[in-house]
Design a protein around this motif. Sequence first.
Motif, PDB file in Angstrom:
ATOM      1  N   ALA A  27      17.704  16.377  45.273  1.00  0.00           N
ATOM      2  CA  ALA A  27      18.000  16.786  46.670  1.00  0.00           C
ATOM      3  C   ALA A  27      18.805  18.006  46.160  1.00  0.00           C
ATOM      4  CB  ALA A  27      18.860  15.854  47.288  1.00  0.00           C
ATOM      5  N   ASP A  28      18.560  19.147  47.492  1.00  0.00           N
ATOM      6  CA  ASP A  28      19.417  20.286  47.490  1.00  0.00           C
ATOM      7  C   ASP A  28      20.394  19.984  48.518  1.00  0.00           C
ATOM      8  OD1 ASP A  28      20.458  22.675  47.671  1.00  0.00           O
ATOM      9  OD2 ASP A  28      18.652  23.690  47.932  1.00  0.00           O
ATOM     10  N   LEU A  29      21.514  19.801  48.610  1.00  0.00           N
ATOM     11  CA  LEU A  29      22.420  19.437  49.506  1.00  0.00           C
ATOM     12  C   LEU A  29      22.417  20.706  50.457  1.00  0.00           C
ATOM     13  CD1 LEU A  29      25.369  17.133  48.323  1.00  0.00           C
ATOM     14  CD2 LEU A  29      22.769  16.612  49.113  1.00  0.00           C
ATOM     15  N   GLU A  30      22.278  22.071  49.950  1.00  0.00           N
ATOM     16  CA  GLU A  30      22.317  23.355  50.782  1.00  0.00           C
ATOM     17  C   GLU A  30      21.156  23.121  51.931  1.00  0.00           C
ATOM     18  OE1 GLU A  30      24.667  25.391  50.414  1.00  0.00           O
ATOM     19  OE2 GLU A  30      23.849  26.209  52.312  1.00  0.00           O
ATOM     20  N   SER A  31      20.108  22.276  51.594  1.00  0.00           N
ATOM     21  CA  SER A  31      19.321  22.277  52.875  1.00  0.00           C
ATOM     22  C   SER A  31      19.882  21.504  54.162  1.00  0.00           C
ATOM     23  CB  SER A  31      17.889  21.640  52.363  1.00  0.00           C
ATOM     24  OG  SER A  31      18.105  20.072  52.100  1.00  0.00           O
ATOM     25  N   CYS A  32      20.861  21.013  53.974  1.00  0.00           N
ATOM     26  CA  CYS A  32      21.713  20.312  55.139  1.00  0.00           C
ATOM     27  C   CYS A  32      22.073  21.440  56.135  1.00  0.00           C
ATOM     28  CB  CYS A  32      23.155  19.351  55.003  1.00  0.00           C
ATOM     29  SG  CYS A  32      22.545  18.175  53.763  1.00  0.00           S
ATOM     30  N   THR A  33      22.238  22.718  55.356  1.00  0.00           N
ATOM     31  CA  THR A  33      22.815  23.574  56.381  1.00  0.00           C
ATOM     32  C   THR A  33      22.021  23.953  57.353  1.00  0.00           C
ATOM     33  OG1 THR A  33      23.935  24.576  54.445  1.00  0.00           O
ATOM     34  CG2 THR A  33      23.862  26.225  56.089  1.00  0.00           C
ATOM     35  N   PHE A  34      20.510  24.205  57.297  1.00  0.00           N
ATOM     36  CA  PHE A  34      19.645  24.686  58.226  1.00  0.00           C
ATOM     37  C   PHE A  34      20.133  23.835  59.680  1.00  0.00           C
ATOM     38  CE2 PHE A  34      15.680  24.213  60.833  1.00  0.00           C
ATOM     39  CZ  PHE A  34      15.564  25.560  61.056  1.00  0.00           C
ATOM     40  N   GLY A  35      19.934  22.529  59.631  1.00  0.00           N
ATOM     41  CA  GLY A  35      19.762  21.794  60.975  1.00  0.00           C
ATOM     42  C   GLY A  35      21.332  22.010  61.666  1.00  0.00           C
ATOM     43  N   ARG A  36      22.368  21.764  60.732  1.00  0.00           N
ATOM     44  CA  ARG A  36      23.686  21.864  61.265  1.00  0.00           C
ATOM     45  C   ARG A  36      24.129  23.201  61.654  1.00  0.00           C
ATOM     46  NH1 ARG A  36      26.913  18.929  56.845  1.00  0.00           N
ATOM     47  NH2 ARG A  36      25.304  17.435  57.236  1.00  0.00           N
ATOM     48  N   THR A  37      23.461  24.165  61.437  1.00  0.00           N
ATOM     49  CA  THR A  37      23.696  25.756  62.059  1.00  0.00           C
ATOM     50  C   THR A  37      22.848  26.161  63.005  1.00  0.00           C
ATOM     51  OG1 THR A  37      22.511  26.599  60.205  1.00  0.00           O
ATOM     52  CG2 THR A  37      24.897  26.535  59.869  1.00  0.00           C
ATOM     53  N   THR A  38      21.776  25.374  63.432  1.00  0.00           N
ATOM     54  CA  THR A  38      20.827  25.590  64.345  1.00  0.00           C
ATOM     55  C   THR A  38      20.837  24.687  65.327  1.00  0.00           C
ATOM     56  OG1 THR A  38      19.064  24.535  62.998  1.00  0.00           O
ATOM     57  CG2 THR A  38      19.371  27.101  62.872  1.00  0.00           C
ATOM     58  N   ILE A  39      19.614  23.776  65.406  1.00  0.00           N
ATOM     59  CA  ILE A  39      19.397  22.879  66.556  1.00  0.00           C
ATOM     60  C   ILE A  39      20.652  21.782  66.733  1.00  0.00           C
ATOM     61  CG2 ILE A  39      17.887  21.291  65.386  1.00  0.00           C
ATOM     62  CD1 ILE A  39      16.481  21.717  68.365  1.00  0.00           C
ATOM     63  N   PHE A  40      21.226  21.459  65.531  1.00  0.00           N
ATOM     64  CA  PHE A  40      22.280  20.366  65.518  1.00  0.00           C
ATOM     65  C   PHE A  40      23.774  21.009  65.188  1.00  0.00           C
ATOM     66  CE2 PHE A  40      18.343  17.686  65.113  1.00  0.00           C
ATOM     67  CZ  PHE A  40      18.401  17.168  66.353  1.00  0.00           C
ATOM     68  N   ASN A  41      23.921  22.274  65.610  1.00  0.00           N
ATOM     69  CA  ASN A  41      25.319  22.822  65.475  1.00  0.00           C
ATOM     70  C   ASN A  41      26.024  22.241  66.572  1.00  0.00           C
ATOM     71  OD1 ASN A  41      27.263  24.372  65.795  1.00  0.00           O
ATOM     72  ND2 ASN A  41      26.543  26.177  65.506  1.00  0.00           N
ATOM     73  N   PHE A  42      26.708  21.104  66.026  1.00  0.00           N
ATOM     74  CA  PHE A  42      27.655  20.313  66.977  1.00  0.00           C
ATOM     75  C   PHE A  42      28.396  21.103  67.781  1.00  0.00           C
ATOM     76  CE2 PHE A  42      26.986  16.312  63.987  1.00  0.00           C
ATOM     77  CZ  PHE A  42      25.665  16.378  64.474  1.00  0.00           C
ATOM     78  N   ALA A  43      29.296  22.053  67.213  1.00  0.00           N
ATOM     79  CA  ALA A  43      30.434  22.660  67.916  1.00  0.00           C
ATOM     80  C   ALA A  43      29.851  23.749  68.959  1.00  0.00           C
ATOM     81  CB  ALA A  43      30.799  23.490  66.839  1.00  0.00           C
ATOM     82  N   ALA A  44      28.567  23.966  68.833  1.00  0.00           N
ATOM     83  CA  ALA A  44      28.110  24.754  69.801  1.00  0.00           C
ATOM     84  C   ALA A  44      27.293  23.959  70.973  1.00  0.00           C
ATOM     85  CB  ALA A  44      26.880  25.872  69.144  1.00  0.00           C
ATOM     86  N   HIS A  45      26.679  23.008  70.582  1.00  0.00           N
ATOM     87  CA  HIS A  45      25.729  22.385  71.558  1.00  0.00           C
ATOM     88  C   HIS A  45      26.166  21.174  72.068  1.00  0.00           C
ATOM     89  CE1 HIS A  45      23.332  25.643  70.501  1.00  0.00           C
ATOM     90  NE2 HIS A  45      23.008  25.035  69.366  1.00  0.00           N
ATOM     91  N   ARG A  46      27.201  20.128  71.526  1.00  0.00           N
ATOM     92  CA  ARG A  46      27.543  18.717  71.799  1.00  0.00           C
ATOM     93  C   ARG A  46      28.096  19.070  73.302  1.00  0.00           C
ATOM     94  NH1 ARG A  46      30.469  15.529  69.631  1.00  0.00           N
ATOM     95  NH2 ARG A  46      29.372  13.774  70.106  1.00  0.00           N
ATOM     96  N   ARG A  47      27.997  17.961  73.989  1.00  0.00           N
ATOM     97  CA  ARG A  47      28.697  17.931  75.363  1.00  0.00           C
ATOM     98  C   ARG A  47      29.433  16.491  75.575  1.00  0.00           C
ATOM     99  NH1 ARG A  47      28.970  22.444  75.010  1.00  0.00           N
ATOM    100  NH2 ARG A  47      27.555  23.894  75.925  1.00  0.00           N
ATOM    101  N   PRO A  48      30.330  16.303  74.708  1.00  0.00           N
ATOM    102  CA  PRO A  48      30.913  14.850  74.837  1.00  0.00           C
ATOM    103  C   PRO A  48      31.758  14.576  76.183  1.00  0.00           C
ATOM    104  CG  PRO A  48      32.184  16.616  73.445  1.00  0.00           C
ATOM    105  CD  PRO A  48      31.002  17.385  73.791  1.00  0.00           C
ATOM    106  N   GLU A  49      31.768  15.586  76.982  1.00  0.00           N
ATOM    107  CA  GLU A  49      32.534  15.182  78.428  1.00  0.00           C
ATOM    108  C   GLU A  49      31.555  14.384  79.132  1.00  0.00           C
ATOM    109  OE1 GLU A  49      31.615  18.054  77.155  1.00  0.00           O
ATOM    110  OE2 GLU A  49      31.152  19.444  78.689  1.00  0.00           O
TER     111      GLU A  49
END
Length: 320
Positions: free
Chosen positions: A278-300
Amino acid sequence: MSRRIVLAAAQLGPIQLADDRKVAVDRMLALLADANRRGAEFVVFPELALTTFFPRWWQDDKAWADRFFETAMPSNETAPLFEAARRYRIGFHLGYGELTPEGRHFNTAILVSPAGEIFLKYRKIHLPGHDDHRPQRKVQNLEKRYFEVGDLGFPVIRAPMGKLDGANFGTMICNDRRWPEAWRVLGLQSVEVVALGYNTPAANTTNEGFEAHHLRVEHSHLSIRAGCYQNACYGVGTAKAGTEDGNEMFGHSIIVNPQGEIVAMADSWDDQLITHEADLESCTFGRTTIFNFAAHRRPEHYKRITDQVGAEPPPAWERG
Ligand code: CDT
């Protein structure tokens, strides 16, 4: 810059009621030796790896099941696993029944470092099945009888592993994988590798409605793949496989990448090691784009998820 680690799922074939701990541990030691030969750096064993899947049996005396629990970890019987970890410099995940000094019972998983130290403990939260005897079932599923709900949440911890200074590890156990809430709680802690052991019957044993046989494995893989994709992490899902005390478990252990792809899969009903670099660096793509939680989540707008347990009926639409 890549962050490479060789992950392994160490699937176990059946462990029969008559097998003692030494039988299971010896087989796990053989898998660790294989892992060492193949360059694996982190190995995941199944849920309740040291014994048969005992919650399939009803006994009037609940204490009957205490023989399947560990009161110490490591114990005399499991110490060779910790010694092998040190010898090979391999970390591992182990699922087992935990009986605490206070007499509490949990379905537990630990992560052990290449130095043989326990660096994370998790106690299963989603306990499937029932706590009463159900004669209409072909096989009982008594996890609710033999275990308490875990009390440690879904922890994630950063720890050195293989050649990496640090990787973010979390765990879940079997039925947890079917709940997106569990994955998201790990995702919100930036998990990179989810270690997950399972024991799942190959056939529906409830006698309560139809479930197509071929969908059993599909639903397991679907859940793990979705969890990895939606949280941009690797998943190592390790099964107990084959016919255990007359009950077939479905195997199909997998390693899944952050794109939700299966990158390795077991093809036997027996002890088998599968690996993936595994290349753990490949986790970065998802979490900085479509699943960038800080940018896109709506917990309210997610309050129902924590305020409500069962589903409620919606209001009925009325004309006008
Ligand atoms: N061990 C465990 O949690 N097993 C359950 C069986 C449910 S029957 C589909 C699982 O979710 O795999």
